[in-house]
Design an enzyme around this catalytic site. Structure first.
Site, short mmCIF file in Angstrom:
data_model
loop_
_atom_site.label_atom_id
_atom_site.label_comp_id
_atom_site.label_asym_id
_atom_site.label_seq_id
_atom_site.Cartn_x
_atom_site.Cartn_y
_atom_site.Cartn_z
N ASN A 1 0.84 -1.19 0.00
CA ASN A 1 0.00 0.00 0.00
C ASN A 1 0.89 1.26 0.00
OD1 ASN A 1 -1.51 2.21 1.06
ND2 ASN A 1 -3.05 0.79 1.84
N ASP B 1 -1.10 -3.98 10.00
CA ASP B 1 -2.44 -4.40 9.60
C ASP B 1 -3.39 -3.39 10.20
OD1 ASP B 1 -4.04 -6.22 8.09
OD2 ASP B 1 -4.93 -6.85 9.98
P1 ITT Z 1 -0.82 -4.32 2.85
O1 ITT Z 1 -1.56 -5.48 3.47
O2 ITT Z 1 -0.02 -4.71 1.67
O3 ITT Z 1 -0.08 -3.50 3.85
P2 ITT Z 1 -3.49 -3.25 2.50
O4 ITT Z 1 -4.03 -1.94 2.00
O5 ITT Z 1 -4.12 -4.50 1.94
O6 ITT Z 1 -1.91 -3.28 2.25
P3 ITT Z 1 -4.48 -3.91 5.14
O7 ITT Z 1 -4.75 -5.34 4.84
O8 ITT Z 1 -3.86 -3.56 6.47
O9 ITT Z 1 -3.54 -3.24 4.07
O10 ITT Z 1 -5.85 -3.13 4.99
C1 ITT Z 1 -5.94 -1.83 5.42
C2 ITT Z 1 -7.14 -1.16 4.78
O11 ITT Z 1 -7.82 -0.41 5.80
C3 ITT Z 1 -6.70 -0.17 3.74
O12 ITT Z 1 -6.68 -0.74 2.45
C4 ITT Z 1 -7.77 0.92 3.87
O13 ITT Z 1 -8.91 0.56 3.15
C5 ITT Z 1 -8.08 0.89 5.35
N1 ITT Z 1 -7.19 1.83 6.07
C6 ITT Z 1 -6.15 1.51 6.90
N2 ITT Z 1 -5.51 2.60 7.32
C7 ITT Z 1 -6.13 3.65 6.75
C8 ITT Z 1 -5.92 5.03 6.76
O14 ITT Z 1 -4.92 5.57 7.43
N3 ITT Z 1 -6.75 5.80 6.06
C9 ITT Z 1 -7.76 5.27 5.37
N4 ITT Z 1 -8.02 3.97 5.26
C10 ITT Z 1 -7.21 3.15 5.95
#
Ligand code: ITT
Length: 212
Positions: free
Chosen positions: A9, A71
């Site tokens: 991400n 996560d």
């Molecule tokens: P990685 O697993 O590769 O790190 P990912 O985006 O799939 O990337 P996660 O499984 O941790 O990561 O999912 C986190 C999701 O939660 C992310 O895609 C957003 O939709 C939401 N999210 C997390 N932190 C956020 C933030 O600071 N602002 C807005 N949305 C957020």
């Protein structure tokens, strides 16, 4: 200290870089570590703690060295805590990026249609995991309380930021600068807690690190 970030991400990468850069860490992306930037890391659990440690450990076993993972997700009270650990794939879009974020936000707003403002309370949750070269790990959790507004506002940040209004604020998370977001966000809080724990345990000395 050089840390590889176990994340695909780009939004997280930018924030973690800024947060840890000021604490003396150099954050390296998957691509900079010579890996496919879309690498699928395992996340099979139903808690943020489980998934943070699982993805971080998987990458550390591949690469060695110091690896950091995060996560995170959004818990909405009126939806019984959903999307929670499923936040990234809520709308079923597989690849990370803007298209996925837009689909997730659209679905969230649809699910909350007709729910009055005072019942739209929610929180962002972030668990960061750090695994060091000998396999020992540390976790830290941060949260940010707020509520979900009805019409998205703002262009910065990523994910659900345009519909998340932090408690006591007039601007959404996506209307804040990165430094303003990091000062109050779940990720900022988790990383500052992690940095404190690292120092307390003597894992980090000055701006360098020692393995035990
Ligand atoms: P990685 O697993 O590769 O790190 P990912 O985006 O799939 O990337 P996660 O499984 O941790 O990561 O999912 C986190 C999701 O939660 C992310 O895609 C957003 O939709 C939401 N999210 C997390 N932190 C956020 C933030 O600071 N602002 C807005 N949305 C957020």
């Amino acid at each position: 200290m050089r840390l590889v970030l176990a994340s695909t991400n780009q939004g997280k990468l930018r924030e973690v870089r800024r947060l840890l850069g000021s604490l003396g860490f150099t954050v390296v992306s998957l691509a900079e570590a010579g890996l496919d930037p879309r690498l699928e890391l395992p996340e099979t659990g139903d808690s943020f703690e489980h998934n943070a440690l699982e993805k971080t450990r998987a990458l550390q076993e591949m690469l060695g060295g110091w690896v950091l993972g995060d996560d995170s997700g959004l818990e909405v009270d009126a939806l019984g805590g959903a999307p929670g650990v499923r936040s990234a794939r809520y709308a079923g879009v597989e690849l990370p990026g803007r298209e996925r974020d837009l689909a997730n936000v659209r679905l969230l707003l649809r699910e909350l249609e007709g729910v009055e403002p005072e019942r739209r309370t929610a929180r962002f949750v972030c668990v960061v995991a750090l695994v060091r070269p000998d396999g020992q790990s540390l976790l830290a959790r941060g949260t940010c309380e707020g509520r979900i507004i009805e019409v998205p506002r703002g262009e910065s940040g990523f994910g659900y930021d345009p519909v998340f209004l932090p408690r006591g604020r007039r601007r959404t998370m996506a209307e804040l600068s990165m430094d303003e977001k990091n000062a109050i966000s779940h990720r900022g809080r988790a990383l500052r807690k992690l940095a404190r724990r690292l120092r307390e345990r003597g894992w980090v000395v000055g701006d360098g690190a020692r393995p035990d």
